[in-house]
Design an enzyme around this catalytic site. Structure first.
Site, mmCIF file in Angstrom:
data_model
loop_
_atom_site.group_PDB
_atom_site.id
_atom_site.type_symbol
_atom_site.label_atom_id
_atom_site.label_comp_id
_atom_site.label_asym_id
_atom_site.label_seq_id
_atom_site.Cartn_x
_atom_site.Cartn_y
_atom_site.Cartn_z
ATOM 1 N N GLU A 187 8.099 14.906 17.073
ATOM 2 C CA GLU A 187 8.904 14.817 15.855
ATOM 3 C C GLU A 187 8.530 16.013 14.966
ATOM 4 O O GLU A 187 7.369 16.154 14.569
ATOM 5 C CB GLU A 187 8.579 13.488 15.163
ATOM 6 C CG GLU A 187 9.542 13.124 14.080
ATOM 7 C CD GLU A 187 9.304 11.695 13.571
ATOM 8 O OE1 GLU A 187 8.230 11.120 13.799
ATOM 9 O OE2 GLU A 187 10.220 11.181 12.916
ATOM 10 N N CYS B 25 12.805 10.314 9.322
ATOM 11 C CA CYS B 25 12.620 9.857 10.717
ATOM 12 C C CYS B 25 13.921 9.967 11.497
ATOM 13 O O CYS B 25 13.906 10.025 12.722
ATOM 14 C CB CYS B 25 12.209 8.387 10.749
ATOM 15 S SG CYS B 25 10.771 8.046 9.821
ATOM 16 N N GLU C 33 9.079 0.298 11.436
ATOM 17 C CA GLU C 33 10.056 1.399 11.482
ATOM 18 C C GLU C 33 9.247 2.638 11.804
ATOM 19 O O GLU C 33 8.537 3.160 10.942
ATOM 20 C CB GLU C 33 10.757 1.556 10.126
ATOM 21 C CG GLU C 33 11.629 0.389 9.719
ATOM 22 C CD GLU C 33 12.764 0.111 10.685
ATOM 23 O OE1 GLU C 33 13.101 0.995 11.499
ATOM 24 O OE2 GLU C 33 13.294 -1.007 10.646
ATOM 25 N N LYS D 277 0.880 -1.171 0.000
ATOM 26 C CA LYS D 277 0.000 0.000 0.000
ATOM 27 C C LYS D 277 0.912 1.214 0.000
ATOM 28 O O LYS D 277 1.499 1.559 1.022
ATOM 29 C CB LYS D 277 -0.914 0.046 1.221
ATOM 30 C CG LYS D 277 -1.914 1.200 1.129
ATOM 31 C CD LYS D 277 -2.691 1.419 2.417
ATOM 32 C CE LYS D 277 -2.043 2.417 3.334
ATOM 33 N NZ LYS D 277 -1.742 3.748 2.784
HETATM 34 C C1 SIN Z 1 13.105 7.381 7.161
HETATM 35 O O1 SIN Z 1 12.990 8.588 7.305
HETATM 36 O O2 SIN Z 1 12.216 6.594 7.525
HETATM 37 C C2 SIN Z 1 14.285 6.773 6.484
HETATM 38 C C3 SIN Z 1 15.481 7.576 6.539
HETATM 39 C C4 SIN Z 1 16.639 6.904 5.873
HETATM 40 O O3 SIN Z 1 16.551 5.773 5.402
HETATM 41 O O4 SIN Z 1 17.671 7.522 5.834
#
Ligand code: SIN
Length: 475
Positions: free
Chosen positions: A379, A282, A248, A172
């Site tokens: 975040e 992230c 993740e 998805k």
């Molecule tokens: C992410 O922001 O989930 C991945 C970042 C990355 O792979 O560097």
């Protein structure tokens, strides 16, 4: 441009013919629309994956590995086309989009090498009565829910190891960036992935889609990248069928600068850690802890570097920060900045959204931020760097760890022993020591605490998509 969904090797429209508009975040205008999948389409995609999976698992590892290697080469050969698609629908600068394709493709090269190295073991039971044989078959059908911030790489980071291990997948893609996902799938088919092994079904009904896909008896695993908030919801739903999960999730990375750090190198690393891919990662540095006696100098240099960032349409030469993904991102970044300023922080540079069209936020540095401010707890997912001075090392580490997130952290010091000692104390799955970037298909990407479950990449990445079977054997 591919705008239909892919089920069992066939490109098709959704069961009810609906479409999802795809917007250019640099202008807010619609650039395309893609087929919108329903719950019935999700079920059909899992059916197709289920039909394809057994024969794919029976393909010799070497042959699967060669197909994965073709996938790497095919994606690389289409770098320019894919990068343009990413910039169209995500907005990141073209150079970053090209970098993403290199990164995305590399997951196939790395995992083609891992595919022929899925090891089991054999030992003698301590009693001597039998042998203990351990093997790692594929889990079966894997449902993948991927984010918009890396429209290609967050798909390939999951798909490459899953396919290497012998699984079939149903993806998805995010509503914001489905075009890249569909074209990547198209190219993977062209590279030799058999029909039904990869299925891609965009949807505007995420809940209905997910329930249908995960209630299907053939689905055995869910792999998700996205926020911790959504991850918790998906985990609850997976619990009903006791599905294997890989998550993740969100981050809140501390970036620590000791007073013995090379300040120019620290600022360079801070810019990478904060600003790569338009500050929407992230792993992005979310809180900058600078030792009190260098905090002003660090803030000044960082503010100068952030002030030099060229914000704009990712297709324009010289632009290094594109738009945020949508208006609500701008709103949420703006309210975190306002709350920090209301709490006593000063704006060293930036501080507000930039007038549209498009969804732009000025690269911002805040100084004198209270370690408990909301901007240090949430975040940011945007180009804002809050700087928090520290004097006491233990208190700083306690603040850095005072979060339920534990994805990434960064430490700058010229004293390697101090750097390693600090890294060991950080409750974080990944630490950049004198480095602003650590993502690498050859390294285990993932978080501690509520930042995730499992790892992607490295040698362990492929085992996430495997079961463990033990055979007690006598002969
Ligand atoms: C992410 O922001 O989930 C991945 C970042 C990355 O792979 O560097």
């Amino acid at each position: 441009m591919q705008t239909q969904m892919l089920i069992g090797g066939q490109w098709c429209d959704g069961a009810d013919g609906a479409r999802i508009p795809v917007l250019d975040p640099a202008s807010g205008e619609e650039i395309a629309s893609v087929a919108a999948g329903t719950a019935a389409d999700a079920t059909a995609a899992v059916d197709a994956a289920d039909r394809a999976q057994k024969s794919w698992a029976g393909v010799a590892p070497r042959e699967r590995a060669e197909i994965l290697r073709n996938c790497w080469q095919t994606l690389i050969a289409h770098t320019d086309e894919l990068a343009e698609l990413i910039t169209c629908e995500h907005g990141k600068p073209l150079a970053d989009a090209r970098g993403e394709i290199g990164y995305a493709a590399e997951f196939f090269r790395w995992n083609s090498e891992e595919t022929v190295r899925i090891h089991g073991s054999m030992s003698t039971a301590p009693s001597g009565a039998n042998k203990i044989i351990v093997r790692h078959p594929p889990v079966g059908v894997v449902v993948m829910v991927t984010p918009w911030n890396f429209p290609a790489a967050m798909i390939t980071r999951k798909v490459a190891p899953a396919l290497g291990a012998g699984n079939a997948v149903v993806i998805k893609p995010p509503q914001e960036t489905p075009l890249t996902a569909l074209r990547v799938a198209d190219l993977l088919q062209e590279a030799g992935v058999p029909d039904g092994v990869i299925n891609v079904v965009p949807t505007a009904d995420s809940g209905g889609w997910f329930d249908a896909a995960t209630e299907h008896r053939a689905t055995r695993m869910v792999s998700f990248t996205g926020s911790t908030e959504v991850g918790r919801v998906l985990l609850r739903r997976c619990a009903d069928r006791v599905l294997k999960v890989a998550m993740e999730l969100g981050g809140n990375a501390p970036f620590i600068v000791f007073n013995d750090a090379d300040l120019d190198a620290a600022v360079e690393g801070a810019m990478v850690a904060k600003m790569r891919h338009s500050a929407e990662t992230c792993t992005a540095a979310n809180r900058f802890f600078a030792e009190a006696d260098i905090a002003d100098a660090f803030t000044e240099k960082l503010a100068a570097a952030m002030g030099d960032v060229q914000v704009g349409n990712g297709f324009e030469p010289g632009v290094t920060c594109g738009p945020m993904i949508n208006p609500s991102a701008i709103e949420s970044i703006g309210s975190l900045v306002s709350a920090a300023v209301d709490g006593g922080a000063s704006v060293a540079v930036g501080g507000s959204a930039i007038d549209g069209p498009g969804y732009f936020f000025a690269p911002t540095v805040l100084s004198g931020v209270d370690p408990g401010a909301s901007i240090t707890r949430e975040e940011i997912f945007g180009p804002v760097a809050p700087v928090i001075p520290f004097a006491d090392h233990d208190a700083m580490v306690a603040h850095a760890n005072d979060t339920e997130m534990g994805l990434a952290a960064y430490v700058y010091t010229e004293d390697l022993a101090k750097g390693l000692r600090t890294a060991e104390r950080l409750e974080s799955g990944m630490v950049g020591l004198n480095r602003g970037a650590m993502s690498d298909p050859a390294a285990p990407f993932g978080g501690m605490k509520q930042s995730g479950l499992g790892r992607e990449g490295a040698s362990e990445g492929i085992y996430e998509f495997c079961e463990t079977q033990y055979i007690a054997a006598s002969w």
